[in-house]
Design a protein around this motif. Structure first.
Motif, mmCIF file in Angstrom:
data_model
loop_
_atom_site.group_PDB
_atom_site.id
_atom_site.type_symbol
_atom_site.label_atom_id
_atom_site.label_comp_id
_atom_site.label_asym_id
_atom_site.label_seq_id
_atom_site.Cartn_x
_atom_site.Cartn_y
_atom_site.Cartn_z
ATOM 1 N N LEU A 172 0.836 -1.204 0.000
ATOM 2 C CA LEU A 172 0.000 0.000 0.000
ATOM 3 C C LEU A 172 0.871 1.254 0.000
ATOM 4 C CD1 LEU A 172 -2.881 1.147 0.141
ATOM 5 C CD2 LEU A 172 -2.713 0.996 2.622
ATOM 6 N N VAL A 173 1.887 1.278 0.843
ATOM 7 C CA VAL A 173 2.793 2.430 0.896
ATOM 8 C C VAL A 173 3.547 2.557 -0.424
ATOM 9 C CG1 VAL A 173 4.819 3.402 2.042
ATOM 10 C CG2 VAL A 173 3.013 2.354 3.413
ATOM 11 N N SER A 174 4.027 1.440 -0.943
ATOM 12 C CA SER A 174 4.754 1.444 -2.210
ATOM 13 C C SER A 174 3.883 1.966 -3.346
ATOM 14 C CB SER A 174 5.235 0.029 -2.521
ATOM 15 O OG SER A 174 5.917 -0.003 -3.730
ATOM 16 N N ARG A 175 2.655 1.495 -3.413
ATOM 17 C CA ARG A 175 1.734 1.928 -4.463
ATOM 18 C C ARG A 175 1.475 3.438 -4.364
ATOM 19 N NH1 ARG A 175 -3.137 -0.324 -3.232
ATOM 20 N NH2 ARG A 175 -2.101 -2.334 -3.293
ATOM 21 N N PHE A 176 1.252 3.933 -3.158
ATOM 22 C CA PHE A 176 1.016 5.373 -2.966
ATOM 23 C C PHE A 176 2.217 6.183 -3.452
ATOM 24 C CE2 PHE A 176 1.605 9.221 -0.443
ATOM 25 C CZ PHE A 176 0.421 9.888 -0.702
ATOM 26 N N LEU A 177 3.407 5.771 -3.050
ATOM 27 C CA LEU A 177 4.605 6.507 -3.460
ATOM 28 C C LEU A 177 4.837 6.409 -4.965
ATOM 29 C CD1 LEU A 177 6.973 5.598 -0.507
ATOM 30 C CD2 LEU A 177 6.049 7.857 -1.037
ATOM 31 N N ARG A 207 7.055 13.253 -0.962
ATOM 32 C CA ARG A 207 5.958 12.313 -0.716
ATOM 33 C C ARG A 207 6.198 11.501 0.552
ATOM 34 N NH1 ARG A 207 5.436 14.990 -4.515
ATOM 35 N NH2 ARG A 207 4.796 16.305 -2.836
ATOM 36 N N LEU A 208 7.425 11.055 0.746
ATOM 37 C CA LEU A 208 7.747 10.284 1.938
ATOM 38 C C LEU A 208 7.562 11.137 3.190
ATOM 39 C CD1 LEU A 208 8.651 7.573 3.001
ATOM 40 C CD2 LEU A 208 11.021 8.311 2.692
ATOM 41 N N ILE A 238 11.107 -0.596 -0.275
ATOM 42 C CA ILE A 238 10.273 0.336 -1.032
ATOM 43 C C ILE A 238 11.139 1.411 -1.672
ATOM 44 C CG2 ILE A 238 8.512 2.136 -0.815
ATOM 45 C CD1 ILE A 238 7.252 0.333 1.410
ATOM 46 N N ILE A 239 12.072 1.957 -0.902
ATOM 47 C CA ILE A 239 12.973 2.985 -1.428
ATOM 48 C C ILE A 239 13.784 2.420 -2.588
ATOM 49 C CG2 ILE A 239 15.024 4.369 -0.882
ATOM 50 C CD1 ILE A 239 13.775 4.698 1.970
ATOM 51 N N ARG A 240 14.274 1.192 -2.451
ATOM 52 C CA ARG A 240 15.035 0.549 -3.531
ATOM 53 C C ARG A 240 14.193 0.410 -4.787
ATOM 54 N NH1 ARG A 240 15.178 -3.955 -5.976
ATOM 55 N NH2 ARG A 240 13.689 -4.969 -4.606
ATOM 56 N N LYS A 241 12.945 -0.064 -4.628
ATOM 57 C CA LYS A 241 12.056 -0.241 -5.780
ATOM 58 C C LYS A 241 11.811 1.077 -6.497
ATOM 59 C CE LYS A 241 8.360 -2.639 -5.809
ATOM 60 N NZ LYS A 241 7.051 -3.211 -5.489
#
Length: 70
Positions: free
Chosen positions: A7-12, A27-28, A57-60
């Motif tokens: 969910l966090v990854s998708r939002f970012l 955003r973060l 998430i940051i890496r992705k």
């Protein structure tokens, strides 16, 4: 990846302008500071993820940004 991290990854991923250097950090920071622009479920999910999941998430996002700005 757990659903909270997704969910966090998708939002970012959806809200980051990869052509602007500071967009991801903005955003973060919005999530961390729980701005009104961040949906409650995203903020709650952020609170549940581990440090490891945040770094994943940051890496992705870094890989995605690198691909888009070549």
């Amino acid at each position: 990846m757990r659903k909270e991290a997704k969910l966090v990854s998708r939002f970012l991923m959806q809200n980051t302008n990869f052509t602007e250097k500071s967009s991801f950090f903005d955003r973060l920071n919005e999530i961390i500071e729980s701005y009104e622009t961040v949906p409650d479920d995203v903020f709650e999910a952020y609170e549940e993820i581990s440090e490891y999941e945040l770094w994943e998430i940051i890496r992705k996002l870094a890989v995605k940004g690198k691909q888009l700005t070549k």
